[in-house]
Write an enzyme that holds these catalytic residues in place. Sequence first.
Site, mmCIF file in Angstrom:
data_model
loop_
_atom_site.group_PDB
_atom_site.id
_atom_site.type_symbol
_atom_site.label_atom_id
_atom_site.label_comp_id
_atom_site.label_asym_id
_atom_site.label_seq_id
_atom_site.Cartn_x
_atom_site.Cartn_y
_atom_site.Cartn_z
ATOM 1 N N GLU A 281 -41.809 11.515 18.540
ATOM 2 C CA GLU A 281 -41.977 11.276 17.106
ATOM 3 C C GLU A 281 -43.452 11.185 16.720
ATOM 4 O O GLU A 281 -43.894 11.778 15.733
ATOM 5 C CB GLU A 281 -41.277 9.968 16.710
ATOM 6 C CG GLU A 281 -39.767 10.025 16.773
ATOM 7 C CD GLU A 281 -39.128 8.661 16.631
ATOM 8 O OE1 GLU A 281 -37.896 8.605 16.462
ATOM 9 O OE2 GLU A 281 -39.851 7.634 16.698
ATOM 10 N N SER B 278 -23.128 -0.679 1.156
ATOM 11 C CA SER B 278 -22.287 0.222 1.944
ATOM 12 C C SER B 278 -20.844 -0.257 2.051
ATOM 13 O O SER B 278 -19.974 0.493 2.492
ATOM 14 C CB SER B 278 -22.864 0.367 3.355
ATOM 15 O OG SER B 278 -24.116 1.006 3.316
ATOM 16 N N HIS C 128 -30.279 3.675 20.249
ATOM 17 C CA HIS C 128 -31.704 3.797 20.584
ATOM 18 C C HIS C 128 -32.078 2.548 21.373
ATOM 19 O O HIS C 128 -31.577 1.458 21.094
ATOM 20 C CB HIS C 128 -32.541 3.922 19.313
ATOM 21 C CG HIS C 128 -34.017 4.024 19.541
ATOM 22 N ND1 HIS C 128 -34.568 4.819 20.524
ATOM 23 C CD2 HIS C 128 -35.070 3.433 18.908
ATOM 24 C CE1 HIS C 128 -35.890 4.717 20.485
ATOM 25 N NE2 HIS C 128 -36.209 3.886 19.516
ATOM 26 N N GLY D 234 -27.130 11.799 11.812
ATOM 27 C CA GLY D 234 -25.729 11.475 11.615
ATOM 28 C C GLY D 234 -24.926 12.541 10.909
ATOM 29 O O GLY D 234 -23.778 12.814 11.278
ATOM 30 N N GLU E 42 -48.990 29.110 3.902
ATOM 31 C CA GLU E 42 -49.343 29.486 5.270
ATOM 32 C C GLU E 42 -49.305 28.326 6.258
ATOM 33 O O GLU E 42 -49.099 28.543 7.460
ATOM 34 C CB GLU E 42 -50.734 30.129 5.293
ATOM 35 C CG GLU E 42 -50.836 31.410 4.472
ATOM 36 C CD GLU E 42 -49.825 32.461 4.914
ATOM 37 O OE1 GLU E 42 -49.448 32.484 6.105
ATOM 38 O OE2 GLU E 42 -49.405 33.265 4.065
ATOM 39 N N SER F 193 -27.024 6.395 8.630
ATOM 40 C CA SER F 193 -26.939 7.753 9.161
ATOM 41 C C SER F 193 -26.079 7.838 10.413
ATOM 42 O O SER F 193 -25.088 8.564 10.453
ATOM 43 C CB SER F 193 -28.349 8.278 9.460
ATOM 44 O OG SER F 193 -28.300 9.563 10.033
ATOM 45 N N ASP G 119 -34.148 -0.586 14.023
ATOM 46 C CA ASP G 119 -34.757 -1.324 15.136
ATOM 47 C C ASP G 119 -35.333 -2.657 14.693
ATOM 48 O O ASP G 119 -35.186 -3.670 15.384
ATOM 49 C CB ASP G 119 -35.895 -0.496 15.760
ATOM 50 C CG ASP G 119 -35.397 0.755 16.459
ATOM 51 O OD1 ASP G 119 -34.297 0.713 17.038
ATOM 52 O OD2 ASP G 119 -36.105 1.767 16.435
#
Length: 350
Positions: free
Chosen positions: A196, A54, A109, A135, A228, A28, A84
């Site tokens: 978080e 990737s 981070h 990202g 709701e 990201s 992390d």
Amino acid sequence: MATKIYTDKDANLNTIKRKKLAVIGFGSQGHAHALNLKDSGCDVVIGLYGKSKSRAVAKKLGFKVMNTAEAVKHADVILMAVPDTVIPSVYEKDVLPNLTKGKTLLFSHGLAVHFKLIELPKDVDVIMVAPKGPGHTVRSQYLEKKGVPTLIAVHQDATGKAKQTALAWAKGIGGTRAGVFETNFREETVTDLFGEQCVLCGGASALVKAGFETLVEAGYSPEMAYFECLHELKLIVDLMNESGIAGMRFSISETAEYGDVTVGPKIINESVKKRMKAQLKTIESGKFAREWVNEFNSGSKNFNRIRREEAKHGIEKVGEKLRGMMSWLGGKKKKVGKGVSQASYVSTSK
């Protein structure tokens, strides 16, 4: 004293244009930083392990892809854009052996640094550049010639130029277009984890489920309870995001506003705040970080069990049915509770 906000005029992109940059990871944040820096005229390579899926994506987007160790050797500034929990092993194996005097290690981070999950050599700069957005937003805002507010921090300044590097990187990804705020690794890490756990994810999801369960257990239909307690939450959050709590209250009915100001404090009361303070201390002490790292390193069995259980909650079943009726959501179904990495939900490398 007001916090200084850095903008384009405070950052010199040439500070990093003269250097070789490496982004380790292409999820990201990694893909957004890399693409924005590339479009800003910087020399960027991608560092990935040999079998990373990737690799093909990064190559297709025009990047030179190297093994992680080679990328660290090659670069002057290295962004650690991996999760992390993965940082310690990647750092120990591929990064630390190839860090030489004067290089810059960059994080988005601060957890691994602040809680000392890695050991840093004294002769390198250690900085943070943390956009306050996912990202895909960092990328889309850049393409619109805008930016996402961004945090910078300097943990170690071996060269005397660490802050200039952080500001230049922030400019390269578009952060200075919106505004850059200076913080420190401790403040960013602790406040991020607290937000978080107690408000944005943990607090909000627990509140939504408790409301849903209360209505269903009282005999009301799951569909009405979903509408709701979960569906309309986006409307309220969007209003708060756009104009603050006061702006949200201006936009809703007086009945809703009166219920807000008179009942809200009875639900989220001092006892909740007391538990929030206790959790803040747990975060500050490093206990949460140790617990999370140990859970990950032991195979995440407890974490994955909780995921599977949460995915079976009644709110998920009725929600899947109702969301299928909402054409504006695109009819997309996301698998949860399968033990996959959290990063897979937010990663967008296309």
